[in-house]
Design a protein around this motif. Structure first.
Motif, PDB file in Angstrom:
ATOM      1  N   LEU A   1       0.693  -1.175  -0.195  1.00 35.13           N
ATOM      2  CA  LEU A   1       0.028  -0.087  -0.210  1.00 35.13           C
ATOM      3  C   LEU A   1       0.746   1.275   0.045  1.00 35.13           C
ATOM      4  O   LEU A   1       0.404   2.219  -0.316  1.00 35.13           O
ATOM      5  N   LEU A   2       2.043   1.124   0.640  1.00 31.71           N
ATOM      6  CA  LEU A   2       2.873   2.352   0.706  1.00 31.71           C
ATOM      7  C   LEU A   2       3.898   2.214  -0.441  1.00 31.71           C
ATOM      8  O   LEU A   2       4.859   3.052  -0.595  1.00 31.71           O
ATOM      9  N   ASN A   3       3.632   1.449  -1.385  1.00 34.46           N
ATOM     10  CA  ASN A   3       4.292   1.415  -2.527  1.00 34.46           C
ATOM     11  C   ASN A   3       5.938   1.174  -2.753  1.00 34.46           C
ATOM     12  O   ASN A   3       6.770   1.767  -3.172  1.00 34.46           O
ATOM     13  N   GLU A   4       6.055   0.030  -1.677  1.00 28.23           N
ATOM     14  CA  GLU A   4       7.272  -0.299  -1.661  1.00 28.23           C
ATOM     15  C   GLU A   4       7.713  -1.781  -1.713  1.00 28.23           C
ATOM     16  O   GLU A   4       6.725  -2.470  -1.598  1.00 28.23           O
ATOM     17  N   VAL A   5       8.535  -2.184  -2.047  1.00 33.14           N
ATOM     18  CA  VAL A   5       8.671  -3.714  -2.035  1.00 33.14           C
ATOM     19  C   VAL A   5       8.947  -4.296  -0.723  1.00 33.14           C
ATOM     20  O   VAL A   5       9.521  -3.623  -0.038  1.00 33.14           O
TER      21      VAL A   5
END
Lengths: 206, 206, 206
Positions: A138-142
Protein backbone atom coordinates in the motif's frame (compact mmCIF):
# COMPACT_ATOMS: atom_id res chain seq x y z
CA UNK A 1 -1.05 -19.37 29.05
CA UNK A 2 -3.82 -17.88 31.18
CA UNK A 3 -6.50 -16.38 28.99
CA UNK A 4 -6.14 -12.79 30.21
CA UNK A 5 -2.40 -12.85 29.64
CA UNK A 6 -2.93 -14.07 26.07
CA UNK A 7 -5.45 -11.28 25.46
CA UNK A 8 -2.99 -8.73 26.81
CA UNK A 9 -0.24 -10.02 24.51
CA UNK A 10 -2.69 -10.05 21.61
CA UNK A 11 -3.53 -6.40 22.22
CA UNK A 12 0.15 -5.48 22.66
CA UNK A 13 0.98 -7.24 19.40
CA UNK A 14 -1.89 -5.53 17.60
CA UNK A 15 -0.81 -2.19 19.02
CA UNK A 16 2.82 -2.70 17.96
CA UNK A 17 1.85 -3.86 14.45
CA UNK A 18 -0.49 -0.86 14.07
CA UNK A 19 2.23 1.53 15.24
CA UNK A 20 4.68 0.03 12.73
CA UNK A 21 2.18 0.78 9.95
CA UNK A 22 1.51 4.31 11.18
CA UNK A 23 5.23 5.05 11.51
CA UNK A 24 5.89 3.93 7.96
CA UNK A 25 2.97 6.03 6.71
CA UNK A 26 4.42 9.12 8.36
CA UNK A 27 6.02 11.67 6.07
CA UNK A 28 4.45 10.21 2.93
CA UNK A 29 1.67 12.77 2.52
CA UNK A 30 -0.81 10.37 4.07
CA UNK A 31 -3.61 11.79 6.21
CA UNK A 32 -4.78 10.58 9.61
CA UNK A 33 -7.45 8.36 8.18
CA UNK A 34 -4.97 6.79 5.76
CA UNK A 35 -2.55 6.22 8.63
CA UNK A 36 -5.31 4.51 10.60
CA UNK A 37 -6.11 2.21 7.68
CA UNK A 38 -2.46 1.34 7.10
CA UNK A 39 -2.01 0.64 10.81
CA UNK A 40 -5.14 -1.50 10.77
CA UNK A 41 -4.11 -3.46 7.71
CA UNK A 42 -0.68 -4.12 9.21
CA UNK A 43 -2.33 -5.46 12.37
CA UNK A 44 -5.17 -7.52 10.88
CA UNK A 45 -4.04 -8.23 7.30
CA UNK A 46 -2.30 -11.50 8.10
CA UNK A 47 -5.11 -12.94 10.22
CA UNK A 48 -7.73 -11.85 7.69
CA UNK A 49 -5.91 -13.63 4.87
CA UNK A 50 -5.61 -16.74 7.05
CA UNK A 51 -9.32 -16.68 7.84
CA UNK A 52 -10.24 -16.25 4.18
CA UNK A 53 -8.03 -19.22 3.27
CA UNK A 54 -9.53 -21.27 6.13
CA UNK A 55 -13.02 -20.16 5.09
CA UNK A 56 -13.97 -18.91 8.55
CA UNK A 57 -15.35 -15.51 9.58
CA UNK A 58 -12.51 -12.97 9.74
CA UNK A 59 -11.61 -12.64 13.42
CA UNK A 60 -11.99 -8.86 13.63
CA UNK A 61 -15.65 -9.02 12.63
CA UNK A 62 -16.42 -10.78 15.88
CA UNK A 63 -14.62 -8.41 18.22
CA UNK A 64 -14.17 -4.65 17.94
CA UNK A 65 -11.01 -4.63 20.01
CA UNK A 66 -8.66 -4.75 17.03
CA UNK A 67 -10.20 -1.65 15.44
CA UNK A 68 -10.20 0.09 18.82
CA UNK A 69 -6.59 -0.84 19.59
CA UNK A 70 -5.56 0.58 16.22
CA UNK A 71 -7.42 3.76 17.09
CA UNK A 72 -5.51 3.97 20.37
CA UNK A 73 -2.28 3.40 18.42
CA UNK A 74 -3.10 6.31 16.09
CA UNK A 75 -3.91 8.63 19.00
CA UNK A 76 -0.71 7.55 20.77
CA UNK A 77 1.30 8.18 17.61
CA UNK A 78 -0.20 11.66 17.20
CA UNK A 79 0.30 12.54 20.88
CA UNK A 80 3.83 11.24 21.28
CA UNK A 81 5.12 12.01 17.79
CA UNK A 82 8.87 12.23 18.23
CA UNK A 83 8.95 9.95 21.26
CA UNK A 84 7.77 7.10 19.07
CA UNK A 85 11.22 7.00 17.57
CA UNK A 86 12.96 7.23 20.96
CA UNK A 87 10.85 4.28 22.08
CA UNK A 88 11.92 2.35 19.01
CA UNK A 89 13.44 -0.52 20.97
CA UNK A 90 10.38 -1.03 23.15
CA UNK A 91 8.11 -0.99 20.11
CA UNK A 92 10.43 -3.40 18.34
CA UNK A 93 10.08 -5.74 21.30
CA UNK A 94 6.27 -5.51 21.21
CA UNK A 95 6.39 -6.10 17.47
CA UNK A 96 8.51 -9.20 17.95
CA UNK A 97 6.24 -10.49 20.71
CA UNK A 98 3.33 -9.92 18.35
CA UNK A 99 5.16 -11.91 15.69
CA UNK A 100 5.56 -14.86 18.05
CA UNK A 101 2.02 -14.69 19.37
CA UNK A 102 0.35 -14.27 15.98
CA UNK A 103 2.29 -17.28 14.69
CA UNK A 104 0.84 -19.42 17.49
CA UNK A 105 -2.68 -18.06 16.94
CA UNK A 106 -2.43 -18.94 13.24
CA UNK A 107 -1.18 -22.44 13.96
CA UNK A 108 -3.81 -23.29 16.58
CA UNK A 109 -6.64 -21.98 14.37
CA UNK A 110 -5.36 -24.14 11.51
CA UNK A 111 -5.09 -27.23 13.71
CA UNK A 112 -8.72 -26.65 14.70
CA UNK A 113 -9.53 -26.58 10.98
CA UNK A 114 -7.95 -30.02 10.61
CA UNK A 115 -5.12 -29.00 8.27
CA UNK A 116 -1.89 -30.92 7.80
CA UNK A 117 1.21 -29.85 9.73
CA UNK A 118 3.00 -27.98 6.96
CA UNK A 119 -0.16 -26.03 6.08
CA UNK A 120 -0.53 -25.06 9.76
CA UNK A 121 3.03 -23.71 9.74
CA UNK A 122 2.32 -21.78 6.54
CA UNK A 123 -0.82 -20.35 8.14
CA UNK A 124 1.08 -19.32 11.25
CA UNK A 125 3.63 -17.56 9.07
CA UNK A 126 0.92 -15.85 7.00
CA UNK A 127 -0.88 -14.70 10.16
CA UNK A 128 2.25 -13.12 11.57
CA UNK A 129 3.87 -11.66 8.48
CA UNK A 130 1.36 -10.90 5.74
CA UNK A 131 0.07 -7.71 7.37
CA UNK A 132 3.49 -6.16 6.91
CA UNK A 133 3.54 -7.19 3.25
CA UNK A 134 0.17 -5.53 2.58
CA UNK A 135 1.39 -2.43 4.46
CA UNK A 136 4.44 -2.18 2.20
CA UNK A 137 2.45 -2.77 -0.97
CA UNK A 138 0.00 0.00 0.00
CA UNK A 139 2.90 2.34 0.69
CA UNK A 140 4.29 1.44 -2.71
CA UNK A 141 7.45 -0.29 -1.50
CA UNK A 142 8.92 -3.71 -2.18
CA UNK A 143 7.96 -5.61 1.01
CA UNK A 144 10.64 -5.41 3.68
CA UNK A 145 9.96 -9.08 4.36
CA UNK A 146 11.54 -9.97 1.02
CA UNK A 147 14.59 -7.83 1.54
CA UNK A 148 15.86 -7.86 5.07
CA UNK A 149 16.22 -9.72 8.30
CA UNK A 150 14.94 -13.06 9.42
CA UNK A 151 11.25 -12.41 9.86
CA UNK A 152 8.91 -14.89 8.23
CA UNK A 153 11.60 -17.54 8.52
CA UNK A 154 11.52 -17.13 12.33
CA UNK A 155 7.79 -17.92 12.15
CA UNK A 156 8.48 -21.04 10.11
CA UNK A 157 11.06 -22.17 12.68
CA UNK A 158 8.64 -21.45 15.53
CA UNK A 159 6.05 -23.55 13.72
CA UNK A 160 8.56 -26.37 13.48
CA UNK A 161 9.25 -26.19 17.22
CA UNK A 162 5.50 -26.21 17.87
CA UNK A 163 5.02 -29.54 16.14
CA UNK A 164 8.17 -31.05 17.62
CA UNK A 165 6.68 -30.26 21.05
CA UNK A 166 3.38 -31.80 19.99
CA UNK A 167 5.27 -34.90 18.81
CA UNK A 168 6.80 -35.25 22.27
CA UNK A 169 3.39 -34.77 23.89
CA UNK A 170 4.37 -31.62 25.77
CA UNK A 171 1.43 -29.79 27.38
CA UNK A 172 -0.26 -27.13 25.22
CA UNK A 173 0.92 -24.23 27.38
CA UNK A 174 4.57 -25.29 27.17
CA UNK A 175 4.28 -26.01 23.45
CA UNK A 176 2.88 -22.57 22.72
CA UNK A 177 5.41 -20.86 24.95
CA UNK A 178 8.42 -22.65 23.43
CA UNK A 179 7.22 -22.00 19.88
CA UNK A 180 6.57 -18.31 20.55
CA UNK A 181 9.94 -17.93 22.29
CA UNK A 182 11.65 -19.54 19.30
CA UNK A 183 10.14 -16.94 16.96
CA UNK A 184 11.00 -14.11 19.33
CA UNK A 185 14.55 -15.31 20.04
CA UNK A 186 15.39 -15.91 16.38
CA UNK A 187 14.14 -12.48 15.39
CA UNK A 188 16.01 -10.74 18.22
CA UNK A 189 19.24 -12.62 17.50
CA UNK A 190 18.98 -12.02 13.75
CA UNK A 191 18.50 -8.28 14.22
CA UNK A 192 21.15 -7.93 16.95
CA UNK A 193 23.83 -9.78 14.98
CA UNK A 194 22.70 -8.55 11.54
CA UNK A 195 22.09 -12.08 10.37
CA UNK A 196 20.26 -12.26 7.09
CA UNK A 197 19.90 -14.49 4.10
CA UNK A 198 21.96 -13.83 0.98
CA UNK A 199 20.29 -11.80 -1.74
CA UNK A 200 19.34 -13.37 -5.02
CA UNK A 201 21.31 -12.17 -8.01
CA UNK A 202 21.15 -14.24 -11.15
CA UNK A 203 23.78 -13.10 -13.60
CA UNK A 204 22.28 -11.90 -16.85
CA UNK A 205 25.44 -11.78 -18.93
CA UNK A 206 28.44 -13.97 -18.20
CA UNK B 1 -5.26 -36.26 -21.33
CA UNK B 2 -3.91 -39.18 -19.28
CA UNK B 3 -3.69 -38.24 -15.64
CA UNK B 4 0.08 -38.58 -15.27
CA UNK B 5 0.70 -36.41 -18.32
CA UNK B 6 -1.54 -33.70 -16.88
CA UNK B 7 0.34 -33.84 -13.57
CA UNK B 8 3.65 -33.55 -15.40
CA UNK B 9 2.41 -30.50 -17.31
CA UNK B 10 1.02 -29.03 -14.09
CA UNK B 11 4.41 -29.36 -12.41
CA UNK B 12 6.21 -27.97 -15.47
CA UNK B 13 3.84 -25.00 -15.52
CA UNK B 14 4.29 -24.43 -11.79
CA UNK B 15 8.06 -24.65 -12.20
CA UNK B 16 8.08 -22.19 -15.10
CA UNK B 17 5.79 -19.73 -13.29
CA UNK B 18 7.97 -19.96 -10.15
CA UNK B 19 11.12 -19.39 -12.19
CA UNK B 20 9.56 -16.33 -13.82
CA UNK B 21 8.93 -14.88 -10.36
CA UNK B 22 12.41 -15.70 -9.12
CA UNK B 23 14.03 -14.20 -12.23
CA UNK B 24 12.12 -10.96 -11.81
CA UNK B 25 13.08 -10.83 -8.12
CA UNK B 26 16.76 -11.14 -9.01
CA UNK B 27 18.84 -7.99 -8.70
CA UNK B 28 16.23 -6.18 -6.61
CA UNK B 29 17.89 -6.65 -3.21
CA UNK B 30 15.55 -9.51 -2.44
CA UNK B 31 16.85 -12.41 -0.38
CA UNK B 32 16.44 -16.14 -1.04
CA UNK B 33 13.35 -16.41 1.11
CA UNK B 34 11.77 -13.42 -0.64
CA UNK B 35 12.59 -14.95 -4.01
CA UNK B 36 10.94 -18.20 -2.92
CA UNK B 37 7.78 -16.36 -1.84
CA UNK B 38 7.62 -14.36 -5.07
CA UNK B 39 8.12 -17.54 -7.10
CA UNK B 40 5.40 -19.24 -5.06
CA UNK B 41 2.94 -16.40 -5.41
CA UNK B 42 3.51 -16.30 -9.17
CA UNK B 43 2.81 -20.01 -9.38
CA UNK B 44 -0.19 -20.31 -7.02
CA UNK B 45 -1.60 -16.76 -6.85
CA UNK B 46 -4.05 -17.21 -9.72
CA UNK B 47 -5.41 -20.55 -8.56
CA UNK B 48 -5.70 -19.34 -4.97
CA UNK B 49 -7.75 -16.32 -6.05
CA UNK B 50 -9.97 -18.59 -8.14
CA UNK B 51 -10.52 -20.95 -5.21
CA UNK B 52 -11.35 -18.05 -2.86
CA UNK B 53 -13.89 -16.74 -5.41
CA UNK B 54 -15.34 -20.26 -5.85
CA UNK B 55 -15.37 -20.74 -2.07
CA UNK B 56 -13.44 -24.01 -2.18
CA UNK B 57 -10.28 -24.99 -0.28
CA UNK B 58 -7.24 -23.45 -1.99
CA UNK B 59 -5.71 -26.24 -4.05
CA UNK B 60 -2.19 -25.99 -2.60
CA UNK B 61 -3.43 -26.76 0.92
CA UNK B 62 -4.33 -30.25 -0.22
CA UNK B 63 -1.06 -31.13 -1.92
CA UNK B 64 2.47 -30.07 -0.98
CA UNK B 65 3.80 -30.48 -4.52
CA UNK B 66 3.35 -26.82 -5.44
CA UNK B 67 5.44 -25.63 -2.51
CA UNK B 68 8.01 -28.33 -3.24
CA UNK B 69 8.18 -27.54 -6.96
CA UNK B 70 8.79 -23.88 -6.12
CA UNK B 71 11.59 -24.98 -3.80
CA UNK B 72 13.13 -26.98 -6.66
CA UNK B 73 12.78 -23.91 -8.88
CA UNK B 74 14.65 -21.77 -6.35
CA UNK B 75 17.45 -24.31 -6.03
CA UNK B 76 17.67 -24.62 -9.81
CA UNK B 77 17.80 -20.83 -10.13
CA UNK B 78 20.60 -20.60 -7.56
CA UNK B 79 22.55 -23.46 -9.12
CA UNK B 80 22.26 -22.46 -12.75
CA UNK B 81 22.27 -18.67 -12.29
CA UNK B 82 23.42 -17.32 -15.64
CA UNK B 83 22.19 -20.34 -17.61
CA UNK B 84 18.64 -19.40 -16.65
CA UNK B 85 18.89 -16.57 -19.12
CA UNK B 86 20.43 -18.72 -21.83
CA UNK B 87 17.54 -21.13 -21.39
CA UNK B 88 15.13 -18.24 -21.76
CA UNK B 89 13.34 -19.74 -24.74
CA UNK B 90 12.80 -23.10 -23.10
CA UNK B 91 11.47 -21.45 -19.96
CA UNK B 92 9.23 -19.22 -22.06
CA UNK B 93 7.81 -22.36 -23.66
CA UNK B 94 7.14 -23.94 -20.24
CA UNK B 95 5.57 -20.70 -19.11
CA UNK B 96 3.29 -20.66 -22.12
CA UNK B 97 2.35 -24.32 -21.64
CA UNK B 98 1.58 -23.44 -18.02
CA UNK B 99 -0.62 -20.61 -19.22
CA UNK B 100 -2.61 -22.97 -21.43
CA UNK B 101 -2.89 -25.69 -18.81
CA UNK B 102 -3.81 -23.38 -15.93
CA UNK B 103 -6.56 -21.86 -18.07
CA UNK B 104 -8.09 -25.30 -18.59
CA UNK B 105 -7.76 -26.19 -14.89
CA UNK B 106 -9.58 -22.96 -13.97
CA UNK B 107 -12.36 -23.60 -16.47
CA UNK B 108 -12.99 -27.21 -15.45
CA UNK B 109 -13.02 -26.32 -11.73
CA UNK B 110 -15.57 -23.58 -12.45
CA UNK B 111 -17.76 -25.89 -14.52
CA UNK B 112 -17.76 -28.29 -11.57
CA UNK B 113 -18.92 -25.37 -9.41
CA UNK B 114 -21.87 -24.89 -11.77
CA UNK B 115 -20.97 -21.41 -12.99
CA UNK B 116 -22.16 -19.85 -16.22
CA UNK B 117 -19.94 -19.99 -19.30
CA UNK B 118 -18.58 -16.45 -19.17
CA UNK B 119 -17.70 -16.78 -15.48
CA UNK B 120 -15.85 -20.03 -16.26
CA UNK B 121 -13.80 -18.21 -18.91
CA UNK B 122 -13.07 -15.40 -16.44
CA UNK B 123 -11.97 -17.99 -13.86
CA UNK B 124 -9.71 -19.72 -16.39
CA UNK B 125 -8.11 -16.38 -17.19
CA UNK B 126 -7.71 -15.49 -13.50
CA UNK B 127 -6.14 -18.89 -12.77
CA UNK B 128 -3.56 -18.48 -15.52
CA UNK B 129 -2.73 -14.82 -15.27
CA UNK B 130 -3.34 -13.40 -11.80
CA UNK B 131 -0.20 -14.89 -10.27
CA UNK B 132 1.88 -12.72 -12.57
CA UNK B 133 -0.11 -9.64 -11.55
CA UNK B 134 0.51 -10.29 -7.83
CA UNK B 135 4.21 -10.90 -8.60
CA UNK B 136 4.48 -7.52 -10.33
CA UNK B 137 2.58 -5.71 -7.56
CA UNK B 138 4.89 -7.22 -4.93
CA UNK B 139 7.91 -6.16 -6.97
CA UNK B 140 6.43 -2.69 -7.16
CA UNK B 141 5.85 -2.60 -10.90
CA UNK B 142 2.80 -1.89 -13.01
CA UNK B 143 1.71 -5.42 -14.01
CA UNK B 144 3.24 -6.54 -17.30
CA UNK B 145 -0.13 -8.04 -18.15
CA UNK B 146 -1.57 -4.55 -18.52
CA UNK B 147 1.24 -3.29 -20.66
CA UNK B 148 2.49 -5.82 -23.14
CA UNK B 149 1.75 -8.80 -25.28
CA UNK B 150 -1.32 -10.90 -25.67
CA UNK B 151 -1.40 -12.84 -22.43
CA UNK B 152 -4.69 -12.83 -20.56
CA UNK B 153 -6.48 -12.31 -23.87
CA UNK B 154 -5.04 -15.63 -25.11
CA UNK B 155 -6.66 -17.28 -22.07
CA UNK B 156 -9.99 -15.65 -22.89
CA UNK B 157 -9.74 -16.94 -26.47
CA UNK B 158 -8.80 -20.41 -25.23
CA UNK B 159 -11.85 -20.33 -22.98
CA UNK B 160 -14.00 -19.43 -25.97
CA UNK B 161 -12.62 -22.38 -27.94
CA UNK B 162 -13.29 -24.65 -24.95
CA UNK B 163 -17.00 -23.86 -24.94
CA UNK B 164 -17.28 -24.00 -28.75
CA UNK B 165 -15.90 -27.55 -28.51
CA UNK B 166 -18.40 -28.33 -25.74
CA UNK B 167 -21.17 -26.95 -27.92
CA UNK B 168 -20.20 -29.35 -30.71
CA UNK B 169 -20.06 -32.25 -28.22
CA UNK B 170 -16.38 -32.96 -28.75
CA UNK B 171 -14.86 -35.41 -26.24
CA UNK B 172 -13.38 -33.84 -23.08
CA UNK B 173 -9.80 -34.75 -24.01
CA UNK B 174 -10.02 -33.10 -27.42
CA UNK B 175 -11.80 -30.07 -25.99
CA UNK B 176 -9.10 -29.51 -23.38
CA UNK B 177 -6.32 -30.06 -25.88
CA UNK B 178 -7.76 -27.65 -28.47
CA UNK B 179 -8.42 -24.97 -25.85
CA UNK B 180 -4.93 -25.26 -24.37
CA UNK B 181 -3.34 -25.23 -27.83
CA UNK B 182 -5.30 -22.07 -28.67
CA UNK B 183 -3.87 -20.29 -25.64
CA UNK B 184 -0.36 -21.53 -26.38
CA UNK B 185 -0.50 -20.76 -30.11
CA UNK B 186 -1.90 -17.26 -29.63
CA UNK B 187 0.75 -16.41 -27.07
CA UNK B 188 3.58 -17.78 -29.21
CA UNK B 189 2.34 -16.01 -32.35
CA UNK B 190 1.79 -12.73 -30.49
CA UNK B 191 5.31 -12.76 -29.07
CA UNK B 192 6.99 -13.93 -32.28
CA UNK B 193 5.30 -11.28 -34.43
CA UNK B 194 5.23 -8.56 -31.76
CA UNK B 195 1.46 -8.39 -31.91
CA UNK B 196 -0.07 -6.34 -29.14
CA UNK B 197 -3.07 -4.22 -28.40
CA UNK B 198 -2.89 -0.45 -28.77
CA UNK B 199 -2.12 1.52 -25.63
CA UNK B 200 -4.72 3.72 -24.06
CA UNK B 201 -4.01 7.44 -24.24
CA UNK B 202 -6.87 9.79 -23.58
CA UNK B 203 -5.93 13.29 -24.58
CA UNK B 204 -6.05 15.68 -21.66
CA UNK B 205 -5.85 18.93 -23.57
CA UNK B 206 -7.03 19.22 -27.17
CA UNK C 1 -36.18 3.38 -3.95
CA UNK C 2 -38.02 1.72 -6.84
CA UNK C 3 -36.02 -1.24 -8.10
CA UNK C 4 -35.38 0.07 -11.60
CA UNK C 5 -34.10 3.38 -10.28
CA UNK C 6 -31.68 1.54 -7.99
CA UNK C 7 -30.45 -0.56 -10.91
CA UNK C 8 -29.95 2.58 -12.99
CA UNK C 9 -27.92 4.21 -10.20
CA UNK C 10 -25.95 0.99 -9.76
CA UNK C 11 -25.03 0.98 -13.45
CA UNK C 12 -24.19 4.69 -13.38
CA UNK C 13 -21.97 4.16 -10.36
CA UNK C 14 -20.28 1.16 -11.98
CA UNK C 15 -19.78 3.18 -15.18
CA UNK C 16 -18.29 6.13 -13.29
CA UNK C 17 -15.98 3.92 -11.21
CA UNK C 18 -14.82 2.08 -14.36
CA UNK C 19 -14.17 5.38 -16.15
CA UNK C 20 -12.13 6.62 -13.18
CA UNK C 21 -9.94 3.52 -13.47
CA UNK C 22 -9.58 3.86 -17.24
CA UNK C 23 -8.71 7.54 -16.99
CA UNK C 24 -5.98 6.86 -14.45
CA UNK C 25 -4.60 4.06 -16.64
CA UNK C 26 -4.33 6.43 -19.59
CA UNK C 27 -0.85 7.59 -20.52
CA UNK C 28 0.85 4.89 -18.46
CA UNK C 29 1.75 2.56 -21.34
CA UNK C 30 -1.22 0.38 -20.51
CA UNK C 31 -3.06 -1.31 -23.37
CA UNK C 32 -6.81 -1.52 -23.95
CA UNK C 33 -7.13 -4.83 -22.19
CA UNK C 34 -5.19 -3.54 -19.19
CA UNK C 35 -7.40 -0.44 -19.11
CA UNK C 36 -10.49 -2.66 -19.13
CA UNK C 37 -9.16 -4.72 -16.21
CA UNK C 38 -8.24 -1.63 -14.20
CA UNK C 39 -11.67 -0.14 -14.88
CA UNK C 40 -13.28 -3.41 -13.86
CA UNK C 41 -11.29 -3.75 -10.68
CA UNK C 42 -12.13 -0.17 -9.69
CA UNK C 43 -15.81 -0.90 -10.19
CA UNK C 44 -16.07 -4.35 -8.61
CA UNK C 45 -13.04 -4.58 -6.30
CA UNK C 46 -14.81 -3.21 -3.23
CA UNK C 47 -17.91 -5.38 -3.57
CA UNK C 48 -15.81 -8.47 -4.30
CA UNK C 49 -13.75 -7.96 -1.14
CA UNK C 50 -16.96 -7.47 0.86
CA UNK C 51 -18.46 -10.68 -0.54
CA UNK C 52 -15.28 -12.65 0.22
CA UNK C 53 -15.34 -11.34 3.80
CA UNK C 54 -19.06 -12.15 4.10
CA UNK C 55 -18.44 -15.56 2.53
CA UNK C 56 -21.11 -15.14 -0.17
CA UNK C 57 -20.78 -15.56 -3.93
CA UNK C 58 -19.14 -12.44 -5.44
CA UNK C 59 -21.99 -10.38 -6.87
CA UNK C 60 -20.58 -10.06 -10.38
CA UNK C 61 -20.58 -13.83 -10.91
CA UNK C 62 -24.36 -13.79 -10.81
CA UNK C 63 -24.94 -10.98 -13.28
CA UNK C 64 -22.91 -10.06 -16.36
CA UNK C 65 -24.00 -6.43 -16.29
CA UNK C 66 -20.94 -5.21 -14.37
CA UNK C 67 -18.53 -6.67 -16.93
CA UNK C 68 -20.68 -5.31 -19.75
CA UNK C 69 -20.96 -1.83 -18.21
CA UNK C 70 -17.18 -1.73 -17.87
CA UNK C 71 -16.93 -2.68 -21.56
CA UNK C 72 -19.25 0.19 -22.42
CA UNK C 73 -17.10 2.49 -20.28
CA UNK C 74 -13.97 1.44 -22.18
CA UNK C 75 -15.63 2.00 -25.56
CA UNK C 76 -16.94 5.37 -24.39
CA UNK C 77 -13.46 6.33 -23.18
CA UNK C 78 -11.89 5.36 -26.51
CA UNK C 79 -14.59 7.15 -28.53
CA UNK C 80 -14.74 10.37 -26.55
CA UNK C 81 -11.08 10.57 -25.53
CA UNK C 82 -10.53 14.26 -24.82
CA UNK C 83 -14.17 14.95 -23.97
CA UNK C 84 -13.79 12.67 -20.95
CA UNK C 85 -11.77 15.40 -19.32
CA UNK C 86 -14.22 18.13 -20.32
CA UNK C 87 -16.98 16.06 -18.75
CA UNK C 88 -14.94 15.76 -15.59
CA UNK C 89 -17.56 17.36 -13.37
CA UNK C 90 -20.36 15.14 -14.59
CA UNK C 91 -18.22 12.03 -14.12
CA UNK C 92 -17.24 13.23 -10.67
CA UNK C 93 -20.92 13.51 -9.83
CA UNK C 94 -21.59 9.96 -11.08
CA UNK C 95 -18.58 8.77 -9.10
CA UNK C 96 -19.91 10.41 -5.95
CA UNK C 97 -23.38 8.99 -6.51
CA UNK C 98 -21.73 5.59 -6.93
CA UNK C 99 -19.91 6.12 -3.65
CA UNK C 100 -23.17 6.79 -1.85
CA UNK C 101 -25.03 3.94 -3.49
CA UNK C 102 -22.27 1.35 -3.04
CA UNK C 103 -22.06 2.26 0.66
CA UNK C 104 -25.76 1.48 1.07
CA UNK C 105 -25.47 -1.77 -0.91
CA UNK C 106 -22.61 -2.87 1.34
CA UNK C 107 -24.52 -2.03 4.51
CA UNK C 108 -27.75 -3.77 3.51
CA UNK C 109 -25.87 -6.92 2.39
CA UNK C 110 -24.09 -6.99 5.76
CA UNK C 111 -27.31 -6.51 7.71
CA UNK C 112 -28.72 -9.50 5.81
CA UNK C 113 -25.64 -11.45 6.92
CA UNK C 114 -26.51 -10.62 10.54
CA UNK C 115 -23.41 -8.57 11.34
CA UNK C 116 -23.13 -6.02 14.11
CA UNK C 117 -23.63 -2.33 13.32
CA UNK C 118 -20.01 -1.26 13.22
CA UNK C 119 -19.06 -4.19 10.94
CA UNK C 120 -21.91 -3.19 8.59
CA UNK C 121 -20.50 0.34 8.42
CA UNK C 122 -17.02 -1.04 7.73
CA UNK C 123 -18.46 -3.23 4.97
CA UNK C 124 -20.29 -0.30 3.41
CA UNK C 125 -17.04 1.67 3.40
CA UNK C 126 -15.08 -1.25 1.94
CA UNK C 127 -17.69 -1.73 -0.79
CA UNK C 128 -17.52 1.89 -1.83
CA UNK C 129 -13.84 2.64 -1.51
CA UNK C 130 -11.67 -0.46 -1.84
CA UNK C 131 -11.95 -0.65 -5.62
CA UNK C 132 -10.09 2.66 -5.85
CA UNK C 133 -7.39 1.36 -3.53
CA UNK C 134 -6.80 -1.73 -5.70
CA UNK C 135 -6.77 0.50 -8.80
CA UNK C 136 -4.03 2.68 -7.29
CA UNK C 137 -1.99 -0.32 -6.12
CA UNK C 138 -2.13 -1.83 -9.62
CA UNK C 139 -1.04 1.48 -11.13
CA UNK C 140 1.79 1.54 -8.64
CA UNK C 141 0.69 4.60 -6.69
CA UNK C 142 0.08 5.21 -3.00
CA UNK C 143 -3.73 5.02 -2.83
CA UNK C 144 -5.38 8.42 -3.26
CA UNK C 145 -7.76 7.43 -0.48
CA UNK C 146 -4.92 7.67 2.03
CA UNK C 147 -3.73 11.02 0.82
CA UNK C 148 -6.52 13.36 -0.13
CA UNK C 149 -10.08 14.43 0.38
CA UNK C 150 -12.82 13.06 2.53
CA UNK C 151 -13.73 9.87 0.74
CA UNK C 152 -13.92 6.75 2.87
CA UNK C 153 -14.78 8.94 5.85
CA UNK C 154 -17.90 10.14 4.02
CA UNK C 155 -18.93 6.48 3.73
CA UNK C 156 -18.40 5.97 7.45
CA UNK C 157 -20.55 9.02 8.20
CA UNK C 158 -23.24 7.80 5.78
CA UNK C 159 -23.20 4.47 7.60
CA UNK C 160 -23.69 6.29 10.90
CA UNK C 161 -26.69 8.16 9.50
CA UNK C 162 -28.09 4.88 8.22
CA UNK C 163 -28.18 3.32 11.67
CA UNK C 164 -29.46 6.52 13.32
CA UNK C 165 -32.40 6.36 10.88
CA UNK C 166 -32.90 2.69 11.73
CA UNK C 167 -32.85 3.58 15.42
CA UNK C 168 -35.67 6.07 14.85
CA UNK C 169 -37.63 3.50 12.86
CA UNK C 170 -37.61 5.50 9.65
CA UNK C 171 -38.86 3.58 6.59
CA UNK C 172 -36.18 1.72 4.60
CA UNK C 173 -36.49 3.97 1.55
CA UNK C 174 -35.97 7.14 3.59
CA UNK C 175 -33.13 5.57 5.56
CA UNK C 176 -31.25 4.57 2.41
CA UNK C 177 -31.86 7.94 0.77
CA UNK C 178 -30.67 9.97 3.77
CA UNK C 179 -27.58 7.79 4.22
CA UNK C 180 -26.66 7.99 0.53
CA UNK C 181 -27.25 11.76 0.47
CA UNK C 182 -24.99 12.13 3.51
CA UNK C 183 -22.14 10.37 1.70
CA UNK C 184 -22.73 12.40 -1.46
CA UNK C 185 -23.11 15.75 0.32
CA UNK C 186 -20.01 15.27 2.49
CA UNK C 187 -17.89 14.34 -0.51
CA UNK C 188 -19.17 17.26 -2.60
CA UNK C 189 -18.66 19.73 0.24
CA UNK C 190 -15.20 18.39 1.07
CA UNK C 191 -14.05 18.68 -2.54
CA UNK C 192 -15.68 22.10 -3.14
CA UNK C 193 -14.18 23.66 -0.01
CA UNK C 194 -10.92 21.70 -0.10
CA UNK C 195 -11.62 20.18 3.30
CA UNK C 196 -9.27 17.39 4.21
CA UNK C 197 -7.74 15.72 7.22
CA UNK C 198 -4.28 16.76 8.40
CA UNK C 199 -1.39 14.64 7.16
CA UNK C 200 0.54 12.45 9.53
CA UNK C 201 4.12 13.52 10.17
CA UNK C 202 5.89 12.03 13.14
CA UNK C 203 9.10 13.88 13.84
CA UNK C 204 12.11 11.63 13.57
CA UNK C 205 14.73 13.86 15.18
CA UNK C 206 13.89 16.46 17.77
Amino acid sequence: MPITFTILLDLLGTFAFAISGIRLASGKQIDWFGAYIIGLVTAIGGGTTRDLLLDVTPFWMLDAKYFLTTGVALIAALLFKDKLFKWGNTLFLFDTIGLGLFTIVGITKSIDAGLSIWVCIVMGTITASLGGVVRDVLLNEVPLLFRKDIYALACVAGGGVYFICIYFNLPTGITELLAALTVIALRLIAVKFHIHLPQITLIKND
